[in-house]
Design a protein around this motif. Sequence first.
Motif, PDB file in Angstrom:
ATOM      1  N   ASP A  34       0.818  -1.220   0.000  1.00 20.15           N
ATOM      2  CA  ASP A  34       0.000   0.000   0.000  1.00 20.15           C
ATOM      3  C   ASP A  34       0.850   1.268   0.000  1.00 20.15           C
ATOM      4  OD1 ASP A  34       1.027  -0.138   2.553  1.00 20.15           O
ATOM      5  OD2 ASP A  34      -0.898   0.049   3.579  1.00 20.15           O
ATOM      6  N   LYS A  75      -2.123  -0.300  -3.650  1.00 28.79           N
ATOM      7  CA  LYS A  75      -3.234  -0.752  -2.795  1.00 28.79           C
ATOM      8  C   LYS A  75      -4.300  -1.467  -3.632  1.00 28.79           C
ATOM      9  CE  LYS A  75      -5.700  -0.102   1.217  1.00 28.79           C
ATOM     10  NZ  LYS A  75      -5.238  -0.164   2.576  1.00 28.79           N
ATOM     11  N   GLU A 106       1.821   6.538   1.222  1.00 20.86           N
ATOM     12  CA  GLU A 106       1.018   5.350   1.459  1.00 20.86           C
ATOM     13  C   GLU A 106      -0.443   5.655   1.190  1.00 20.86           C
ATOM     14  OE1 GLU A 106       0.265   3.940   5.446  1.00 20.86           O
ATOM     15  OE2 GLU A 106       0.642   5.914   6.280  1.00 20.86           O
ATOM     16  N   CYS A 107      -1.158   4.653   0.731  1.00 21.22           N
ATOM     17  CA  CYS A 107      -2.607   4.726   0.589  1.00 21.22           C
ATOM     18  C   CYS A 107      -3.177   4.056   1.829  1.00 21.22           C
ATOM     19  CB  CYS A 107      -3.065   4.028  -0.692  1.00 21.22           C
ATOM     20  SG  CYS A 107      -4.856   4.091  -0.922  1.00 21.22           S
ATOM     21  N   TYR A 108      -3.674   4.868   2.760  1.00 26.05           N
ATOM     22  CA  TYR A 108      -4.075   4.334   4.059  1.00 26.05           C
ATOM     23  C   TYR A 108      -5.561   4.018   4.179  1.00 26.05           C
ATOM     24  CZ  TYR A 108      -5.608   9.097   5.200  1.00 26.05           C
ATOM     25  OH  TYR A 108      -6.225  10.312   5.199  1.00 26.05           O
ATOM     26  N   THR A 117      -4.422   9.270   0.695  1.00 24.42           N
ATOM     27  CA  THR A 117      -2.978   9.040   0.808  1.00 24.42           C
ATOM     28  C   THR A 117      -2.344  10.055   1.753  1.00 24.42           C
ATOM     29  OG1 THR A 117      -2.400  10.475  -1.062  1.00 24.42           O
ATOM     30  CG2 THR A 117      -2.867   8.158  -1.566  1.00 24.42           C
TER      31      THR A 117
END
Length: 141
Positions: A34, A75, A106-108, A117
Amino acid sequence: MNRDGFDIERFFQIARAVGHGKALGIAYDQSGPDWAQLTMEARDELVGVPADGIVASGAIVSLVDTCSGAAVWQKLDRFEPIATIDLRLDYLRPAFKGDTLVARCECYKMTKAIAFTRGIAHTGDPERPVAHVTGTFILRP
Protein backbone atom coordinates in the motif's frame (compact mmCIF):
# COMPACT_ATOMS: atom_id res chain seq x y z
CA MET A 1 5.09 -7.71 -9.61
CA ASN A 2 1.68 -7.84 -7.95
CA ARG A 3 -0.75 -10.77 -8.12
CA ASP A 4 -2.53 -9.73 -11.34
CA GLY A 5 0.63 -8.81 -13.20
CA PHE A 6 0.84 -5.08 -12.36
CA ASP A 7 4.54 -4.37 -12.27
CA ILE A 8 5.09 -0.91 -10.77
CA GLU A 9 8.81 -1.03 -11.46
CA ARG A 10 8.19 -1.67 -15.18
CA PHE A 11 5.51 1.04 -15.22
CA PHE A 12 8.03 3.62 -14.00
CA GLN A 13 10.65 2.48 -16.51
CA ILE A 14 8.15 3.43 -19.21
CA ALA A 15 6.91 6.59 -17.45
CA ARG A 16 10.47 7.86 -17.01
CA ALA A 17 11.13 7.56 -20.76
CA VAL A 18 8.43 9.98 -21.97
CA GLY A 19 6.66 13.25 -21.18
CA HIS A 20 6.36 14.56 -17.65
CA GLY A 21 8.23 11.66 -16.06
CA LYS A 22 11.15 12.15 -18.42
CA ALA A 23 11.25 15.92 -17.89
CA LEU A 24 11.33 15.57 -14.11
CA GLY A 25 13.44 12.43 -13.95
CA ILE A 26 11.15 10.69 -11.47
CA ALA A 27 12.38 7.16 -10.76
CA TYR A 28 10.97 4.13 -8.97
CA ASP A 29 12.84 3.20 -5.79
CA GLN A 30 10.77 0.64 -3.87
CA SER A 31 7.20 -0.26 -2.91
CA GLY A 32 4.98 -2.42 -0.74
CA PRO A 33 1.34 -3.52 -0.69
CA ASP A 34 0.00 0.00 0.00
CA TRP A 35 2.99 2.32 -0.44
CA ALA A 36 5.51 3.52 -2.99
CA GLN A 37 8.81 5.34 -2.84
CA LEU A 38 10.10 7.42 -5.75
CA THR A 39 13.17 9.60 -6.23
CA MET A 40 14.03 12.69 -8.24
CA GLU A 41 17.45 14.25 -8.76
CA ALA A 42 17.35 18.04 -8.23
CA ARG A 43 18.94 19.09 -11.53
CA ASP A 44 19.53 22.60 -12.85
CA GLU A 45 16.27 22.50 -14.84
CA LEU A 46 14.26 22.05 -11.63
CA VAL A 47 15.71 25.07 -9.81
CA GLY A 48 13.16 27.81 -9.23
CA VAL A 49 15.42 30.27 -7.38
CA PRO A 50 18.72 30.26 -9.31
CA ALA A 51 20.52 32.64 -6.94
CA ASP A 52 20.07 30.19 -4.06
CA GLY A 53 19.81 26.88 -5.96
CA ILE A 54 16.37 26.18 -4.46
CA VAL A 55 14.28 23.55 -6.25
CA ALA A 56 10.94 24.80 -7.59
CA SER A 57 8.08 23.75 -5.36
CA GLY A 58 6.12 22.61 -8.43
CA ALA A 59 8.65 19.86 -9.08
CA ILE A 60 8.20 18.64 -5.50
CA VAL A 61 4.40 18.74 -5.87
CA SER A 62 4.66 16.65 -9.04
CA LEU A 63 6.90 14.12 -7.28
CA VAL A 64 4.55 13.60 -4.32
CA ASP A 65 1.44 13.56 -6.52
CA THR A 66 2.98 10.84 -8.68
CA CYS A 67 4.13 8.92 -5.62
CA SER A 68 0.68 9.17 -4.02
CA GLY A 69 -0.93 7.84 -7.19
CA ALA A 70 1.55 4.97 -7.28
CA ALA A 71 0.60 4.10 -3.69
CA VAL A 72 -3.05 3.93 -4.77
CA TRP A 73 -2.15 1.51 -7.59
CA GLN A 74 -0.21 -0.61 -5.11
CA LYS A 75 -3.23 -0.75 -2.80
CA LEU A 76 -5.51 -1.60 -5.75
CA ASP A 77 -2.99 -4.22 -6.85
CA ARG A 78 -3.54 -3.12 -10.45
CA PHE A 79 -3.23 -0.16 -12.74
CA GLU A 80 -6.45 1.69 -13.52
CA PRO A 81 -7.29 5.33 -14.22
CA ILE A 82 -7.32 7.58 -11.16
CA ALA A 83 -7.45 11.35 -10.79
CA THR A 84 -6.20 13.65 -8.06
CA ILE A 85 -9.15 15.38 -6.39
CA ASP A 86 -7.20 17.18 -3.70
CA LEU A 87 -3.54 17.40 -2.80
CA ARG A 88 -2.30 19.32 0.21
CA LEU A 89 1.40 20.00 0.54
CA ASP A 90 2.89 21.42 3.72
CA TYR A 91 6.22 22.79 2.48
CA LEU A 92 8.57 22.71 5.48
CA ARG A 93 11.99 23.63 4.07
CA PRO A 94 13.67 24.04 0.69
CA ALA A 95 15.48 21.40 -1.31
CA PHE A 96 18.57 22.44 -3.26
CA LYS A 97 20.19 21.71 -6.58
CA GLY A 98 22.19 18.51 -6.26
CA ASP A 99 19.87 16.96 -3.65
CA THR A 100 18.16 13.65 -4.29
CA LEU A 101 14.54 14.05 -3.31
CA VAL A 102 12.81 10.96 -1.94
CA ALA A 103 9.02 10.73 -1.75
CA ARG A 104 7.36 7.95 0.23
CA CYS A 105 3.58 7.83 0.22
CA GLU A 106 1.02 5.35 1.46
CA CYS A 107 -2.61 4.73 0.59
CA TYR A 108 -4.07 4.33 4.06
CA LYS A 109 -7.81 4.19 3.25
CA MET A 110 -9.88 3.24 0.24
CA THR A 111 -13.61 3.26 -0.41
CA LYS A 112 -15.42 2.12 -3.57
CA ALA A 113 -14.76 5.48 -5.22
CA ILE A 114 -12.10 7.36 -3.23
CA ALA A 115 -8.53 6.67 -2.09
CA PHE A 116 -6.75 8.61 0.67
CA THR A 117 -2.98 9.04 0.81
CA ARG A 118 -0.33 10.61 3.00
CA GLY A 119 3.41 10.86 2.81
CA ILE A 120 6.59 12.88 2.96
CA ALA A 121 9.34 14.16 0.73
CA HIS A 122 12.87 14.41 2.09
CA THR A 123 16.48 14.65 0.93
CA GLY A 124 17.86 11.60 2.68
CA ASP A 125 16.67 11.97 6.25
CA PRO A 126 12.97 11.16 6.78
CA GLU A 127 13.20 12.82 10.20
CA ARG A 128 13.94 16.11 8.40
CA PRO A 129 11.24 16.30 5.70
CA VAL A 130 11.04 18.87 2.93
CA ALA A 131 7.27 18.45 2.83
CA HIS A 132 4.31 16.52 4.19
CA VAL A 133 1.53 15.61 1.76
CA THR A 134 -2.04 14.34 1.95
CA GLY A 135 -4.08 13.44 -1.10
CA THR A 136 -7.51 12.32 -2.20
CA PHE A 137 -7.95 10.41 -5.46
CA ILE A 138 -11.06 9.35 -7.36
CA LEU A 139 -11.04 5.82 -8.72
CA ARG A 140 -12.25 5.16 -12.27
CA PRO A 141 -13.02 8.85 -12.99
